[in-house]
Scaffold this motif. Structure first.
Motif, PDB file in Angstrom:
ATOM      1  N   GLY A 107      28.795  50.273  47.182  1.00 50.12           N
ATOM      2  CA  GLY A 107      30.180  49.831  47.265  1.00 50.12           C
ATOM      3  C   GLY A 107      30.544  49.100  48.536  1.00 50.12           C
ATOM      4  N   ARG A 108      29.876  49.419  49.644  1.00 50.83           N
ATOM      5  CA  ARG A 108      30.222  48.776  50.914  1.00 50.83           C
ATOM      6  C   ARG A 108      29.577  47.402  51.069  1.00 50.83           C
ATOM      7  N   LEU A 109      28.693  47.060  50.158  1.00 47.24           N
ATOM      8  CA  LEU A 109      28.060  45.740  50.180  1.00 47.24           C
ATOM      9  C   LEU A 109      28.759  44.815  49.195  1.00 47.24           C
ATOM     10  N   THR A 110      28.664  43.530  49.442  1.00 49.41           N
ATOM     11  CA  THR A 110      29.187  42.560  48.483  1.00 49.41           C
ATOM     12  C   THR A 110      28.218  42.459  47.306  1.00 49.41           C
ATOM     13  N   GLY A 111      28.670  41.811  46.236  1.00 45.50           N
ATOM     14  CA  GLY A 111      27.789  41.595  45.100  1.00 45.50           C
ATOM     15  C   GLY A 111      26.550  40.817  45.504  1.00 45.50           C
ATOM     16  N   ARG A 112      26.756  39.791  46.316  1.00 46.62           N
ATOM     17  CA  ARG A 112      25.627  38.973  46.776  1.00 46.62           C
ATOM     18  C   ARG A 112      24.618  39.824  47.554  1.00 46.62           C
ATOM     19  N   GLU A 113      25.129  40.693  48.422  1.00 46.64           N
ATOM     20  CA  GLU A 113      24.248  41.539  49.228  1.00 46.64           C
ATOM     21  C   GLU A 113      23.487  42.545  48.365  1.00 46.64           C
ATOM     22  N   ASN A 114      24.158  43.094  47.345  1.00 47.41           N
ATOM     23  CA  ASN A 114      23.494  44.013  46.420  1.00 47.41           C
ATOM     24  C   ASN A 114      22.328  43.344  45.704  1.00 47.41           C
ATOM     25  N   ILE A 115      22.582  42.152  45.198  1.00 44.74           N
ATOM     26  CA  ILE A 115      21.552  41.422  44.458  1.00 44.74           C
ATOM     27  C   ILE A 115      20.416  41.022  45.387  1.00 44.74           C
ATOM     28  N   ALA A 116      20.761  40.527  46.575  1.00 44.24           N
ATOM     29  CA  ALA A 116      19.748  40.080  47.533  1.00 44.24           C
ATOM     30  C   ALA A 116      18.860  41.236  47.982  1.00 44.24           C
ATOM     31  N   TYR A 117      19.461  42.404  48.142  1.00 41.57           N
ATOM     32  CA  TYR A 117      18.688  43.572  48.581  1.00 41.57           C
ATOM     33  C   TYR A 117      17.570  43.890  47.583  1.00 41.57           C
ATOM     34  N   PHE A 118      17.880  43.831  46.300  1.00 43.56           N
ATOM     35  CA  PHE A 118      16.856  44.113  45.296  1.00 43.56           C
ATOM     36  C   PHE A 118      15.814  43.003  45.240  1.00 43.56           C
ATOM     37  N   GLY A 119      16.230  41.779  45.520  1.00 44.21           N
ATOM     38  CA  GLY A 119      15.258  40.693  45.610  1.00 44.21           C
ATOM     39  C   GLY A 119      14.265  40.938  46.739  1.00 44.21           C
ATOM     40  N   GLN A 120      14.779  41.456  47.860  1.00 43.52           N
ATOM     41  CA  GLN A 120      13.915  41.774  48.996  1.00 43.52           C
ATOM     42  C   GLN A 120      12.953  42.904  48.655  1.00 43.52           C
ATOM     43  N   LEU A 121      13.432  43.901  47.918  1.00 46.24           N
ATOM     44  CA  LEU A 121      12.569  45.007  47.512  1.00 46.24           C
ATOM     45  C   LEU A 121      11.410  44.515  46.651  1.00 46.24           C
ATOM     46  N   HIS A 122      11.650  43.428  45.917  1.00 41.25           N
ATOM     47  CA  HIS A 122      10.606  42.864  45.060  1.00 41.25           C
ATOM     48  C   HIS A 122       9.762  41.821  45.800  1.00 41.25           C
ATOM     49  N   GLY A 123       9.984  41.693  47.102  1.00 42.31           N
ATOM     50  CA  GLY A 123       9.135  40.817  47.900  1.00 42.31           C
ATOM     51  C   GLY A 123       9.469  39.343  47.813  1.00 42.31           C
ATOM     52  N   ALA A 128      14.093  31.902  47.931  1.00 40.87           N
ATOM     53  CA  ALA A 128      14.002  32.164  46.492  1.00 40.87           C
ATOM     54  C   ALA A 128      15.174  33.024  46.029  1.00 40.87           C
ATOM     55  N   ILE A 129      15.559  34.005  46.849  1.00 44.82           N
ATOM     56  CA  ILE A 129      16.690  34.867  46.515  1.00 44.82           C
ATOM     57  C   ILE A 129      17.981  34.055  46.437  1.00 44.82           C
ATOM     58  N   LYS A 130      18.188  33.178  47.413  1.00 45.66           N
ATOM     59  CA  LYS A 130      19.405  32.370  47.435  1.00 45.66           C
ATOM     60  C   LYS A 130      19.494  31.482  46.199  1.00 45.66           C
ATOM     61  N   THR A 131      18.386  30.843  45.846  1.00 46.53           N
ATOM     62  CA  THR A 131      18.363  29.965  44.674  1.00 46.53           C
ATOM     63  C   THR A 131      18.638  30.741  43.395  1.00 46.53           C
ATOM     64  N   LYS A 132      18.012  31.903  43.273  1.00 42.37           N
ATOM     65  CA  LYS A 132      18.158  32.704  42.057  1.00 42.37           C
ATOM     66  C   LYS A 132      19.565  33.265  41.932  1.00 42.37           C
ATOM     67  N   ILE A 133      20.163  33.672  43.061  1.00 40.41           N
ATOM     68  CA  ILE A 133      21.524  34.196  43.006  1.00 40.41           C
ATOM     69  C   ILE A 133      22.498  33.115  42.538  1.00 40.41           C
ATOM     70  N   GLU A 134      22.325  31.894  43.026  1.00 43.23           N
ATOM     71  CA  GLU A 134      23.216  30.808  42.600  1.00 43.23           C
ATOM     72  C   GLU A 134      23.070  30.548  41.103  1.00 43.23           C
TER      73      GLU A 134
END
Length: 260
Positions: A107-123, A128-134
Motif C-alpha cells: 500500500g505504501r508503494l505506487t502502482g508503478r513501484e509495485n510492478i517494478a519491484y516484481f520485475g526486479q525479482l525476476h531479474g 526492460a521494466i520501464k518499457t514493459k510497464i508502459e
C-alpha cells in the motif's frame, strides 16, 4: 502447454468437531484429514484459455496454489512446456504469472513501484521494466493512477495493477484466480480484453470464475472441479453440448453427476 495429472492435496484437521455441519458431512473429510483435492487432471495448449469452474470449496483455489508452486501436491504432477513444477519449482516459477484471490499490493508503494519491484525479482533490467510497464499501462488502462500510492486504489485499480505485476516478466503461462470478482463492468471488460490479447499472443491462460458469460466469451476449454475431483475436462463445445442452450445447466449437470 500446461498439463496436470492426478493432482491431490490433503490438510490436517486439528479438531474435526469444530468444523461446520456442512464441512463435517463433506465426503472429503476422512479422519483427521480433509482431502481438498483428490484427483484433478486437465491440460491447456498454447494460445488457449481454460475456464476452471466449480462450486465454492470444490478445490479450485487449492489446485491453482499447487500450480503456482505455493503448495506442494501430495500426489500427481504439473508440467509446463514439459518441465515439472513439482520437481523443479524454482525453475517453473519463472515461467508462471499468477494472480491470487487477494491482490497483496504494497500500500505504501505506487502502482508503478509495485510492478517494478516484481520485475526486479525476476531479474529484469530497469530499461526492460520501464518499457514493459508502459506497455501494460496502456493495455490495462493504468495511466491515470499508476503513480499514486496503492493505499488509495479502488478494487478495480488494485486488480488491474496486480495483473500487470503478475505478467511483467512475460510468463509462459498466466493463471488468474477469479480476476473480475468485485469489478465494475468497464474494469471487468478491460481484464477480459487483456486475457484475449494474451491468447492472441499464444500464451495459455487458466482462470477460475463463477461467471459463465466469461467462459462463453473467452474459453477454448473448460474444466469443472467438484468435491476435489475433475468432473469435466473438455472443449467449450463439448461443455455446451451437455445441456444445449444453457451453460448453467451444463455446469449443474456435471456437479450433480460428480456428487453421486
Amino acid at each position: 502447454m500446461i498439463e496436470i495429472t492426478g493432482l491431490a492435496k490433503k490438510f490436517a484437521v486439528d479438531n474435526p468437531k469444530k468444523l461446520s455441519e456442512q464441512e463435517q458431512k463433506d465426503p472429503r473429510l476422512k479422519g483427521k484429514f480433509f482431502h481438498s483435492v483428490q484427483d484433478v487432471s486437465l491440460h491447456c495448449d498454447s494460445g488457449q484459455v481454460l475456464g476452471l469452474l466449480g462450486p465454492n470449496g470444490a478445490g479450485k483455489t487449492t489446485t491453482l496454489r499447487m500450480l503456482s508452486t505455493a503448495l506442494k501436491p501430495d500426489a500427481g504432477d504439473i508440467k509446463i512446456g514439459g518441465r515439472s513444477v513439482v520437481t523443479t519449482p524454482l525453475v517453473a516459477r519463472k515461467s508462471i504469472g499468477f494472480l491470487s484471490g487477494a491482490t497483496g499490493l504494497y500500500g505504501r508503494l505506487t502502482g508503478r513501484e509495485n510492478i517494478a519491484y516484481f520485475g526486479q525479482l525476476h531479474g529484469m533490467s530497469k530499461a526492460a521494466i520501464k518499457t514493459k510497464i508502459e506497455e501494460l499501462a496502456s493495455l490495462l488502462e493504468l495511466e491515470t493512477f499508476l503513480d499514486r500510492k496503492c493505499d488509495n486504489y479502488s478494487t478495480g485499480m488494485k486488480q488491474k495493477t496486480a495483473i500487470a505485476r503478475a505478467v511483467i516478466h512475460d510468463p509462459e503461462l498466466v493463471v488468474l484466480d477469479e480476476p473480475t470478482t468485485g469489478l465494475d463492468i468497464m474494469a471487468a471488460q478491460t481484464v477480459l480484453d487483456f486475457i484475449k490479447r494474451l491468447k492472441d499472443s499464444g500464451i495459455p491462460v487458466i482462470f477460475s470464475t463463477h461467471h459463465l458469460q466469461e467462459v462463453s466469451e473467452l474459453c477454448d476449454r473448460v474444466t469443472v472441479i467438484s468435491q476435489g475431483k475433475t468432473g469435466f475436462d473438455g472443449t467449450l463445445q463439448e461443455f455446451e453440448a451437455l445441456v444445449p442452450g444453457s451453460l448453467n445447466q451444463s455446469f449443474l449437470s456435471v456437479v450433480k453427476r460428480s456428487n453421486h
